[in-house]
Enzyme design. Structure first.
Site, short mmCIF file in Angstrom:
data_model
loop_
_atom_site.label_atom_id
_atom_site.label_comp_id
_atom_site.label_asym_id
_atom_site.label_seq_id
_atom_site.Cartn_x
_atom_site.Cartn_y
_atom_site.Cartn_z
N HIS A 1 0.81 -1.22 0.00
CA HIS A 1 0.00 0.00 0.00
C HIS A 1 0.84 1.27 0.00
O HIS A 1 0.55 2.22 0.74
CB HIS A 1 -0.96 0.01 1.19
CG HIS A 1 -1.59 -1.33 1.45
ND1 HIS A 1 -2.40 -1.94 0.51
CD2 HIS A 1 -1.53 -2.18 2.48
CE1 HIS A 1 -2.81 -3.10 0.98
NE2 HIS A 1 -2.29 -3.28 2.16
N CYS A 2 1.89 1.28 -0.80
CA CYS A 2 2.76 2.45 -0.93
C CYS A 2 3.38 2.85 0.40
O CYS A 2 3.70 4.03 0.62
CB CYS A 2 1.99 3.64 -1.53
SG CYS A 2 1.23 3.30 -3.12
N ASN A 3 3.54 1.89 1.30
CA ASN A 3 4.16 2.17 2.60
C ASN A 3 5.12 1.03 2.93
O ASN A 3 4.89 0.24 3.85
CB ASN A 3 3.08 2.31 3.68
CG ASN A 3 3.63 2.89 4.97
OD1 ASN A 3 4.83 3.04 5.14
ND2 ASN A 3 2.75 3.21 5.90
#
Length: 250
Positions: A87-89
Site C-alpha cells: 500500500h505504498c508504505n
C-alpha cells in the site's frame, strides 16, 4: 449533538471496530487464530490512534500463510473491494512483517513486482490485506467479509495448487550489504535485469563541497525512478541533469 463530520467518523470507526472484533475472534478448531491483525486496534483508546482500516494476514489450519492473492480472488468473486500488498508504505510493511533489506532485494530479484499477486517468496510474506471502511459501509458489509473468511479459510488446509499460487519455491540468499540484484544462489532465469547505468558528463563535486557525512566509499547512482502519481508505477530515468556548480541533482 455531533457535527456531521464527527458523526461520519464515529460511524466508520464503529463499523471497523465490529470487523476487528469479529476477525480477532476467528479461530481454527486447533485454537490457532485465522487472522494476524496489525495496527493499534488493541490499545485502550484505540479510537484516538487508529483509523477505520484493518491490515491483516491470514493462516490456514496448519498455520501456513494464505497468499494475499488468494484472499483478493475470493473477495473479487463476492464483489468485496480490498487492497493487497504494501500500500505504498514499504517501511511500515517490512517492519510489521519482520522483513529485512536482503529479503526485499531477494523478492524483486526473483520476479516480485509492485502490484502483483506474488504474496509469498521463500516462505515469507511480501504484503498484507487491507480493508477500509467509509461513510456508506455497514454492518452488513462486515458480515459479508466475515462470512468469506469463515467459508474460505477456517479449518481449511491449502491444496497443492494453492500452495504453489503466489509463491516462489527456491531460496535466494542476500545480505544487507549486497547490491541490488546480486543474487548468491538463484536460477539465472529469475534474476532481474540490471538497472541502466547512470550517465553524467558533469564531473563529481570537489571534496570541499561534500558534507561531513557524505559517502566516499565509491558508491554510485545506477538508476533513478520518478513517481509523478501516487500509487502508480515509476518513470525509469536513464539520465538526469546535474547542477554544474555543486554536482547535485536538479
Amino acid at each position: 449533538k455531533s457535527a456531521p463530520a464527527d458523526a461520519r467518523r464515529h460511524h466508520m470507526l464503529a463499523v471497523c471496530r465490529e470487523a476487528y472484533l469479529c476477525m480477532r475472534a476467528l479461530r481454527h478448531k486447533s485454537g490457532l487464530p485465522v487472522c494476524v491483525i496489525f495496527g493499534r486496534h488493541a490499545e485502550p483508546r484505540w479510537w484516538e490512534v487508529q483509523g477505520p482500516t484493518i491490515s491483516a494476514t491470514f493462516r490456514y489450519a496448519d498455520n501456513s500463510v494464505v497468499p494475499y492473492g488468494i484472499v483478493a480472488d475470493c473477495a473479487a468473486e463476492r464483489r468485496i473491494v480490498l487492497r493487497t500488498g504494501c500500500h505504498c508504505n514499504a517501511g511500515a510493511c517490512t517492519r510489521s512483517l519482520g522483513l529485512h533489506d536482503g529479503d526485499v532485494r531477494g523478492f524483486y530479484a526473483q520476479g516480485k513486482e509492485c502490484g502483483d499477486d506474488l504474496g509469498i517468496v521463500d516462505g515469507k510474506e511480501t504484503g498484507v490485506v487491507r480493508i477500509s471502511f467509509g461513510t456508506f459501509s455497514t454492518l452488513k458489509d462486515v458480515r459479508r467479509w466475515i462470512d468469506l473468511l469463515q467459508e474460505e479459510f477456517v479449518d481449511r488446509v491449502p491444496s497443492e495448487e494453492e500452495r504453489d499460487i503466489c509463491s516462489v519455491p527456491f531460496k535466494a540468499e542476500f545480505s544487507a550489504g549486497d547490491a541490488l540484484g546480486d543474487v548468491q544462489s538463484a536460477p539465472v532465469s529469475f534474476m532481474a535485469p540490471a538497472p541502466p547505468a547512470f550517465v553524467c558528463d558533469v564531473p563529481p563535486p570537489a571534496p570541499a563541497l561534500q558534507s561531513a557525512g557524505s559517502s566516499t566509499d565509491g558508491g554510485r547512482v545506477v538508476g533513478l525512478k520518478v513517481y509523478p502519481v501516487k500509487g502508480c508505477g515509476p518513470l525509469r530515468v536513464r539520465t538526469w541533469p546535474l547542477d554544474p556548480r555543486t554536482g547535485a541533482l536538479f
